[in-house]
Design a protein around this motif. Structure first.
Motif, PDB file in Angstrom:
ATOM      1  N   GLY A  40       0.831  -1.199   0.000  1.00  0.00           N
ATOM      2  CA  GLY A  40       0.000   0.000   0.000  1.00  0.00           C
ATOM      3  C   GLY A  40       0.859   1.240   0.000  1.00  0.00           C
ATOM      4  N   ALA A  41       0.195   2.402  -0.078  1.00  0.00           N
ATOM      5  CA  ALA A  41       0.943   3.655  -0.126  1.00  0.00           C
ATOM      6  C   ALA A  41       0.164   4.777   0.549  1.00  0.00           C
ATOM      7  CB  ALA A  41       1.227   4.039  -1.575  1.00  0.00           C
ATOM      8  N   PRO A  42       0.891   5.694   1.177  1.00  0.00           N
ATOM      9  CA  PRO A  42       0.247   6.887   1.711  1.00  0.00           C
ATOM     10  C   PRO A  42      -0.201   7.789   0.562  1.00  0.00           C
ATOM     11  CG  PRO A  42       2.598   6.809   2.308  1.00  0.00           C
ATOM     12  CD  PRO A  42       2.318   5.635   1.468  1.00  0.00           C
ATOM     13  N   VAL A  43      -1.322   8.461   0.775  1.00  0.00           N
ATOM     14  CA  VAL A  43      -1.842   9.424  -0.195  1.00  0.00           C
ATOM     15  C   VAL A  43      -1.601  10.814   0.397  1.00  0.00           C
ATOM     16  CG1 VAL A  43      -3.837  10.172  -1.545  1.00  0.00           C
ATOM     17  CG2 VAL A  43      -3.618   7.761  -0.869  1.00  0.00           C
ATOM     18  N   VAL A  44      -0.979  11.679  -0.403  1.00  0.00           N
ATOM     19  CA  VAL A  44      -0.624  13.016   0.074  1.00  0.00           C
ATOM     20  C   VAL A  44      -1.191  14.092  -0.848  1.00  0.00           C
ATOM     21  CG1 VAL A  44       1.488  12.260   1.235  1.00  0.00           C
ATOM     22  CG2 VAL A  44       1.590  12.992  -1.151  1.00  0.00           C
ATOM     23  N   ASP A  45      -1.342  15.300  -0.295  1.00  0.00           N
ATOM     24  CA  ASP A  45      -1.748  16.438  -1.116  1.00  0.00           C
ATOM     25  C   ASP A  45      -0.507  17.113  -1.692  1.00  0.00           C
ATOM     26  OD1 ASP A  45      -0.638  18.094   0.882  1.00  0.00           O
ATOM     27  OD2 ASP A  45      -2.586  18.754   1.643  1.00  0.00           O
ATOM     28  N   GLU A  46      -0.695  18.239  -2.333  1.00  0.00           N
ATOM     29  CA  GLU A  46       0.430  18.920  -2.997  1.00  0.00           C
ATOM     30  C   GLU A  46       1.471  19.465  -2.021  1.00  0.00           C
ATOM     31  OE1 GLU A  46      -3.020  21.711  -2.453  1.00  0.00           O
ATOM     32  OE2 GLU A  46      -2.813  19.738  -3.350  1.00  0.00           O
ATOM     33  N   HIS A  47       1.139  19.524  -0.722  1.00  0.00           N
ATOM     34  CA  HIS A  47       2.092  19.999   0.297  1.00  0.00           C
ATOM     35  C   HIS A  47       2.657  18.846   1.128  1.00  0.00           C
ATOM     36  CE1 HIS A  47       0.961  24.033  -0.783  1.00  0.00           C
ATOM     37  NE2 HIS A  47      -0.312  23.731  -0.577  1.00  0.00           N
ATOM     38  N   ASP A  48       2.459  17.624   0.664  1.00  0.00           N
ATOM     39  CA  ASP A  48       2.933  16.413   1.325  1.00  0.00           C
ATOM     40  C   ASP A  48       2.228  16.132   2.652  1.00  0.00           C
ATOM     41  OD1 ASP A  48       4.506  14.365   0.357  1.00  0.00           O
ATOM     42  OD2 ASP A  48       6.244  14.884   1.574  1.00  0.00           O
ATOM     43  N   HIS A  49       1.031  16.701   2.839  1.00  0.00           N
ATOM     44  CA  HIS A  49       0.227  16.365   4.014  1.00  0.00           C
ATOM     45  C   HIS A  49      -0.454  15.024   3.758  1.00  0.00           C
ATOM     46  CE1 HIS A  49       0.374  20.784   4.806  1.00  0.00           C
ATOM     47  NE2 HIS A  49       0.612  20.290   6.016  1.00  0.00           N
ATOM     48  N   LEU A  50      -0.449  14.170   4.761  1.00  0.00           N
ATOM     49  CA  LEU A  50      -1.091  12.869   4.665  1.00  0.00           C
ATOM     50  C   LEU A  50      -2.604  13.061   4.628  1.00  0.00           C
ATOM     51  CD1 LEU A  50      -0.681   9.758   4.723  1.00  0.00           C
ATOM     52  CD2 LEU A  50      -0.951   9.913   7.206  1.00  0.00           C
ATOM     53  N   ILE A  51      -3.257  12.576   3.553  1.00  0.00           N
ATOM     54  CA  ILE A  51      -4.708  12.715   3.429  1.00  0.00           C
ATOM     55  C   ILE A  51      -5.425  11.372   3.340  1.00  0.00           C
ATOM     56  CG2 ILE A  51      -4.599  15.031   2.428  1.00  0.00           C
ATOM     57  CD1 ILE A  51      -5.140  13.680  -0.338  1.00  0.00           C
ATOM     58  N   GLY A  52      -4.659  10.283   3.230  1.00  0.00           N
ATOM     59  CA  GLY A  52      -5.286   8.978   3.139  1.00  0.00           C
ATOM     60  C   GLY A  52      -4.268   7.873   2.970  1.00  0.00           C
ATOM     61  N   PHE A  53      -4.780   6.676   2.784  1.00  0.00           N
ATOM     62  CA  PHE A  53      -3.932   5.515   2.535  1.00  0.00           C
ATOM     63  C   PHE A  53      -4.707   4.600   1.601  1.00  0.00           C
ATOM     64  CE2 PHE A  53      -1.695   1.561   3.135  1.00  0.00           C
ATOM     65  CZ  PHE A  53      -0.380   1.985   3.294  1.00  0.00           C
ATOM     66  N   ILE A  54      -3.982   3.946   0.707  1.00  0.00           N
ATOM     67  CA  ILE A  54      -4.612   3.011  -0.219  1.00  0.00           C
ATOM     68  C   ILE A  54      -3.755   1.754  -0.310  1.00  0.00           C
ATOM     69  CG2 ILE A  54      -3.587   4.058  -2.277  1.00  0.00           C
ATOM     70  CD1 ILE A  54      -6.573   3.490  -3.473  1.00  0.00           C
ATOM     71  N   SER A  55      -4.417   0.604  -0.275  1.00  0.00           N
ATOM     72  CA  SER A  55      -3.689  -0.665  -0.282  1.00  0.00           C
ATOM     73  C   SER A  55      -3.989  -1.460  -1.548  1.00  0.00           C
ATOM     74  CB  SER A  55      -4.079  -1.501   0.938  1.00  0.00           C
ATOM     75  OG  SER A  55      -5.407  -1.966   0.796  1.00  0.00           O
ATOM     76  N   GLU A  56      -3.166  -2.480  -1.769  1.00  0.00           N
ATOM     77  CA  GLU A  56      -3.417  -3.400  -2.884  1.00  0.00           C
ATOM     78  C   GLU A  56      -4.822  -3.966  -2.783  1.00  0.00           C
ATOM     79  OE1 GLU A  56       0.709  -5.718  -3.806  1.00  0.00           O
ATOM     80  OE2 GLU A  56      -0.234  -6.097  -1.863  1.00  0.00           O
ATOM     81  N   GLN A  57      -5.229  -4.305  -1.592  1.00  0.00           N
ATOM     82  CA  GLN A  57      -6.559  -4.876  -1.374  1.00  0.00           C
ATOM     83  C   GLN A  57      -7.641  -3.891  -1.800  1.00  0.00           C
ATOM     84  OE1 GLN A  57      -7.214  -6.135   2.631  1.00  0.00           O
ATOM     85  NE2 GLN A  57      -9.171  -7.078   2.179  1.00  0.00           N
ATOM     86  N   ASP A  58      -7.426  -2.594  -1.532  1.00  0.00           N
ATOM     87  CA  ASP A  58      -8.395  -1.571  -1.916  1.00  0.00           C
ATOM     88  C   ASP A  58      -8.571  -1.485  -3.434  1.00  0.00           C
ATOM     89  OD1 ASP A  58      -8.689  -0.785   0.786  1.00  0.00           O
ATOM     90  OD2 ASP A  58      -7.094   0.713   0.607  1.00  0.00           O
ATOM     91  N   VAL A  59      -7.501  -1.729  -4.175  1.00  0.00           N
ATOM     92  CA  VAL A  59      -7.551  -1.527  -5.628  1.00  0.00           C
ATOM     93  C   VAL A  59      -7.774  -2.796  -6.436  1.00  0.00           C
ATOM     94  CG1 VAL A  59      -6.078   0.499  -5.478  1.00  0.00           C
ATOM     95  CG2 VAL A  59      -5.052  -1.675  -6.012  1.00  0.00           C
ATOM     96  N   LEU A  60      -7.531  -3.944  -5.869  1.00  0.00           N
ATOM     97  CA  LEU A  60      -7.597  -5.189  -6.633  1.00  0.00           C
ATOM     98  C   LEU A  60      -8.922  -5.372  -7.368  1.00  0.00           C
ATOM     99  CD1 LEU A  60      -6.228  -7.829  -7.452  1.00  0.00           C
ATOM    100  CD2 LEU A  60      -7.072  -8.824  -5.324  1.00  0.00           C
ATOM    101  N   GLY A  61     -10.025  -5.225  -6.667  1.00  0.00           N
ATOM    102  CA  GLY A  61     -11.334  -5.415  -7.290  1.00  0.00           C
ATOM    103  C   GLY A  61     -11.613  -4.405  -8.388  1.00  0.00           C
ATOM    104  N   LYS A  62     -11.215  -3.158  -8.158  1.00  0.00           N
ATOM    105  CA  LYS A  62     -11.472  -2.114  -9.160  1.00  0.00           C
ATOM    106  C   LYS A  62     -10.636  -2.319 -10.415  1.00  0.00           C
ATOM    107  CE  LYS A  62     -14.595   0.186  -7.052  1.00  0.00           C
ATOM    108  NZ  LYS A  62     -15.963   0.223  -7.523  1.00  0.00           N
ATOM    109  N   VAL A  63      -9.412  -2.762 -10.256  1.00  0.00           N
ATOM    110  CA  VAL A  63      -8.572  -3.045 -11.422  1.00  0.00           C
ATOM    111  C   VAL A  63      -9.162  -4.225 -12.189  1.00  0.00           C
ATOM    112  CG1 VAL A  63      -6.292  -3.838 -12.177  1.00  0.00           C
ATOM    113  CG2 VAL A  63      -6.480  -2.041 -10.450  1.00  0.00           C
ATOM    114  N   LEU A  64      -9.599  -5.223 -11.470  1.00  0.00           N
ATOM    115  CA  LEU A  64     -10.224  -6.382 -12.099  1.00  0.00           C
ATOM    116  C   LEU A  64     -11.490  -5.969 -12.862  1.00  0.00           C
ATOM    117  CD1 LEU A  64      -9.825  -9.426 -12.359  1.00  0.00           C
ATOM    118  CD2 LEU A  64     -11.171  -9.702 -10.270  1.00  0.00           C
TER     119      LEU A  64
END
Length: 135
Positions: A40-64
């Motif tokens: 997974g990876a941290p999601v940041v805004d343009e100022h490098d503030h942490l705004i979320g997190f997304i994992s492989e598990q979160d994206v697997l179904g959508k990619v499929l």
């Protein structure tokens, strides 16, 4: 560098870590997670503030789904988790290890004043504890 075993997260975190913008496509993210071998990876805004997190598990179904439907996958901001468990760089490695015993993330963003400072993984924590044990 001293032979002293690390005791806090700052001493074991990866500072140069992969991060993603909420505006990135899920397809791009999936490719980067695979390339960097990350769960997974941290999601940041343009100022490098942490705004979320997304994992492989979160994206697997959508990619499929996008492969089967032959359409564009959504953006990271549409799937990311907004409530993110993060740690301070001054947190004790032992305390973090105890938290990781439960059903917690494999990757923790490390933040200072809301900005992403790095990441720490279960593997980092395990390695540090093994070094503590052998000291």
């Amino acid at each position: 560098m001293s032979n002293k075993s690390p005791t806090i997260v700052r001493e074991i975190m990866s500072r140069d870590c992969y991060r993603v913008s909420g505006k990135a496509s899920i397809a791009t993210l999936a490719d980067r997670l695979s390339h960097h071998r990350l769960p997974g990876a941290p999601v940041v805004d343009e100022h490098d503030h942490l705004i979320g997190f997304i994992s492989e598990q979160d994206v697997l179904g959508k990619v499929l789904d996008s492969v089967y439907m032959n359409n564009e996958p959504p953006l990271v901001e549409e799937l990311m988790r907004h409530e993110v468990l993060s740690v301070a760089p001054t947190k004790s490695i032992i305390d973090l290890a105890q938290e990781m015993l439960g059903a917690k993330p494999k990757v923790y963003p490390v933040t200072e004043q809301g900005r992403l400072a790095g990441i720490v993984t279960r593997r980092d924590v395990l390695s540090a504890i093994l070094r503590m044990r052998s000291s």
